[in-house]
Design an enzyme around this catalytic site. Structure first.
Site, PDB file in Angstrom:
ATOM      1  N   ASP A  63      19.524   7.243  -9.268  1.00  9.27           N
ATOM      2  CA  ASP A  63      18.547   8.128  -8.623  1.00  9.27           C
ATOM      3  C   ASP A  63      17.313   7.334  -8.210  1.00  9.27           C
ATOM      4  O   ASP A  63      17.063   6.236  -8.702  1.00  9.27           O
ATOM      5  CB  ASP A  63      18.152   9.253  -9.600  1.00  9.27           C
ATOM      6  CG  ASP A  63      17.320  10.336  -8.918  1.00  9.27           C
ATOM      7  OD1 ASP A  63      17.439  10.500  -7.680  1.00  9.27           O
ATOM      8  OD2 ASP A  63      16.548  11.024  -9.620  1.00  9.27           O
ATOM      9  N   ASN A  64      16.556   7.918  -7.302  1.00 12.94           N
ATOM     10  CA  ASN A  64      15.249   7.373  -6.878  1.00 12.94           C
ATOM     11  C   ASN A  64      15.355   5.975  -6.298  1.00 12.94           C
ATOM     12  O   ASN A  64      14.460   5.152  -6.509  1.00 12.94           O
ATOM     13  CB  ASN A  64      14.257   7.352  -8.057  1.00 12.94           C
ATOM     14  CG  ASN A  64      14.124   8.697  -8.725  1.00 12.94           C
ATOM     15  OD1 ASN A  64      14.620   8.891  -9.847  1.00 12.94           O
ATOM     16  ND2 ASN A  64      13.510   9.644  -8.067  1.00 12.94           N
TER      17      ASN A  64
HETATM   18 MG    MG Z   1      15.035  10.557 -10.991  1.00 10.62          MG
END
Ligand code: MG
Ligand code: SAM
Length: 214
Positions: free
Chosen positions: A169-170
């Site tokens: 993620d991210n």
């Molecule tokens: Mg995240």
């Protein structure tokens, strides 16, 4: 003393979710974060991408790096087949205490093992301590400077097999340039980007799915 954001998030879950109903827990957290206070959960938009990756894979052994309040833990665990196991690592004891309650409220504590401690300390102990051979799926969502070293550590510890899927993620916001450069250029991975938005905002962010080729 003033309450913390995770405590207020838990209170919103207690107030609005139905015990034993994971979807109601997810909705209560998303509503709280959209309308009251932003928090660093993967959120509903990227969460639906996470859901489809998990559903397609049907993994039996799952590792999550970074639990926070247990939002993504609940998202993943609710989709697992019976008998599957999700180990989630969190080194902040206050967050871990909140997450335990969120996971229990969702009725998913039988599939989830929340381990308190740092990823770099626990990854080398997965085999001896939890009897894990290899993971089918790993969700990376802890501090961004740990994605690359912990991926290499999982490789070195023999926790990845041909076909293990890493979902990070991210990767745009806050961003993990060293990790992306590694999985996109290494011959040991087949990697692709899912474009989306930073949780509860309109800023670009996304998930990187990387299949370990052995
Ligand atoms: Mg995240
Ligand atoms: N995955 C969660 C979700 O989507 O609901 C959000 C996780 S939050 C972005 C990152 C969490 O990772 C924080 O709670 C932080 O305390 C924890 N963390 C950061 N580095 C860690 C490490 N090396 N080992 C264990 N936990 C870590």
């Amino acid at each position: 003393t003033r309450s913390t954001r995770p405590q207020r998030l838990l209170n919103a879950v207690r107030k609005h979710a139905t015990r034993g109903d994971p979807q109601s827990v997810i909705s209560a957290i998303d509503h709280f974060c959209r309308h009251s206070e932003w928090a660093m959960n993967i959120g509903d938009e990227k969460g639906s991408i996470l859901d489809s990756v998990v559903s397609e894979l049907n993994p039996e052994k799952v590792l999550e790096l970074g639990t926070y309040c247990g939002y993504s833990t609940v998202r993943i665990a609710r989709l697992l087949p019976p008998g599957a196991r999700l180990i989630t690592l969190e080194f902040n004891a206050d967050y871990a205490a909140i997450a335990r309650q969120v996971i229990a409220l969702a009725g998913l504590e039988d599939r989830v093992q929340l381990v308190e401690g740092a990823s770099e300390d626990w990854i080398p102990r997965m085999k001896e301590h939890f009897g894990i051979e290899t993971f089918d799926f790993v969700f990376l969502d802890h501090w961004k400077d740990r994605y690359l070293p912990d991926t290499k550590l999982m490789e070195d510890c023999g926790l990845l097999r041909k076909g293990t899927v890493l979902l990070a993620d991210n990767v745009i916001c806050p961003g993990v340039p060293d990790y992306l450069q590694y999985v996109r250029n290494s011959l040991s991975y087949k990697s692709c980007y899912f474009k989306s938005h930073l949780e509860y905002t309109k800023a670009e962010d996304g998930l990187e799915k990387s299949v370990f080729l052995g």
